[in-house]
Design an enzyme around this catalytic site. Sequence first.
Site, mmCIF file in Angstrom:
data_model
loop_
_atom_site.group_PDB
_atom_site.id
_atom_site.type_symbol
_atom_site.label_atom_id
_atom_site.label_comp_id
_atom_site.label_asym_id
_atom_site.label_seq_id
_atom_site.Cartn_x
_atom_site.Cartn_y
_atom_site.Cartn_z
ATOM 1 N N ASP A 82 -5.792 -45.575 -1.186
ATOM 2 C CA ASP A 82 -4.482 -45.214 -0.662
ATOM 3 C C ASP A 82 -3.436 -46.265 -1.045
ATOM 4 O OD1 ASP A 82 -2.674 -43.644 0.662
ATOM 5 O OD2 ASP A 82 -3.258 -44.290 2.668
ATOM 6 N N ARG B 187 6.113 -43.231 -8.758
ATOM 7 C CA ARG B 187 4.802 -43.109 -8.121
ATOM 8 C C ARG B 187 3.674 -43.027 -9.147
ATOM 9 N NH1 ARG B 187 4.239 -41.658 -2.870
ATOM 10 N NH2 ARG B 187 2.396 -40.408 -3.353
ATOM 11 N N HIS C 192 -0.318 -44.672 -9.718
ATOM 12 C CA HIS C 192 -1.574 -43.965 -9.955
ATOM 13 C C HIS C 192 -2.294 -44.511 -11.198
ATOM 14 C CE1 HIS C 192 -0.708 -41.309 -6.716
ATOM 15 N NE2 HIS C 192 0.255 -40.660 -7.331
ATOM 16 N N SER D 274 -7.834 -35.006 -2.985
ATOM 17 C CA SER D 274 -8.312 -34.172 -1.877
ATOM 18 C C SER D 274 -7.856 -32.727 -2.026
ATOM 19 C CB SER D 274 -7.806 -34.734 -0.541
ATOM 20 O OG SER D 274 -6.439 -34.429 -0.366
ATOM 21 N N LEU E 211 -24.858 -48.904 -11.226
ATOM 22 C CA LEU E 211 -24.105 -48.415 -10.086
ATOM 23 C C LEU E 211 -24.077 -46.888 -10.049
ATOM 24 C CD1 LEU E 211 -22.107 -49.147 -7.697
ATOM 25 C CD2 LEU E 211 -20.272 -48.799 -9.374
ATOM 26 N N ARG F 1 -10.505 -48.208 3.804
ATOM 27 C CA ARG F 1 -9.261 -47.505 3.484
ATOM 28 C C ARG F 1 -8.158 -48.535 3.266
ATOM 29 N NH1 ARG F 1 -6.590 -41.872 5.418
ATOM 30 N NH2 ARG F 1 -4.720 -42.086 4.127
ATOM 31 N N ARG G 139 -7.050 -43.450 9.326
ATOM 32 C CA ARG G 139 -7.611 -42.122 9.595
ATOM 33 C C ARG G 139 -8.514 -41.730 8.432
ATOM 34 N NH1 ARG G 139 -2.160 -41.409 8.277
ATOM 35 N NH2 ARG G 139 -1.800 -40.214 6.383
ATOM 36 N N LEU G 140 -9.344 -40.724 8.661
ATOM 37 C CA LEU G 140 -10.316 -40.308 7.648
ATOM 38 C C LEU G 140 -9.737 -39.362 6.607
ATOM 39 C CD1 LEU G 140 -13.574 -39.736 9.723
ATOM 40 C CD2 LEU G 140 -12.871 -41.750 8.428
ATOM 41 N N SER G 141 -8.684 -38.644 6.970
ATOM 42 C CA SER G 141 -8.053 -37.701 6.040
ATOM 43 C C SER G 141 -9.053 -36.720 5.428
ATOM 44 C CB SER G 141 -7.300 -38.456 4.937
ATOM 45 O OG SER G 141 -6.230 -39.193 5.483
ATOM 46 N N GLU H 158 -19.559 -47.933 9.409
ATOM 47 C CA GLU H 158 -18.579 -48.920 9.848
ATOM 48 C C GLU H 158 -17.281 -48.712 9.067
ATOM 49 O OE1 GLU H 158 -18.862 -51.139 12.216
ATOM 50 O OE2 GLU H 158 -20.988 -50.879 12.672
#
Length: 235
Positions: free
Chosen positions: A12, A25, A29, A57, A123, A180, A186-188, A199
């Site tokens: 974010d 913006r 990104h 999302s 990874l 975040r 918030r989880l969004s 956690e």
Amino acid sequence: MAVPQHVAIILDGNGRWAKSKGMPRNYGHVKGAKNLEVICEDAYNMGIKYLTVYLFSTENWKRPEDEVEALMKLFRSYTKTCVKTAMKNNMKVRTIGDPSALDSDLQESLRVLEETSKDNTGLNFQIAINYGGRDEIVRSIRKLVKDCKEGKVSEEEIDEEMFSRYLDTHDIPDPDLLIRTSGEQRLSNYLIWQLAYTEFYFTDVPWPAFTKEDLQKAIEKYNSRERRFGGVKEE
């Protein structure tokens, strides 16, 4: 110090970071995508085995059309670059979410990325694109109902473990730590099933400025907490 096996990140603050620099913006990104490559390498070097990031999302389609178009252009470029990065760093890349809303060429690029890196042993890197936690659960229910109708699954067999096998993340462990960036708490709609016992760590640092040191701080905070399961402290 214990290193979490699986870290999930909500990336974010790209736009706000760019604005603070007097830039558009989309500049944020682009910088955020470049930083992701760096953090992937840092995470693996720290001993993290799974890294899952929220790239786009199901709600992000509501953003201004020009921003969405720019993001899709960036994703096209990123997936091609990621193939080279994955092979260079022995990284296994998977996508979670519903790819059907993406353009066919981007869907193919993501498929090639997964196929090319599937045998890598470094990874485990999961990209959440056109992903929403509620959407994932609904899609999983539809698949489970279909299997029930076809007699592959009986009602008595359905439990949490079985349902988890229908999720996009069926073959990876749930996250130990969620990070975040950029101050939101918030989880969004991100991994809402998988984060049940995770956690949480929130930082004001915007994603393009997030560094190895910030990741280390998150892990240190994770270690300072008393993990309890069913009211019993984990030893």
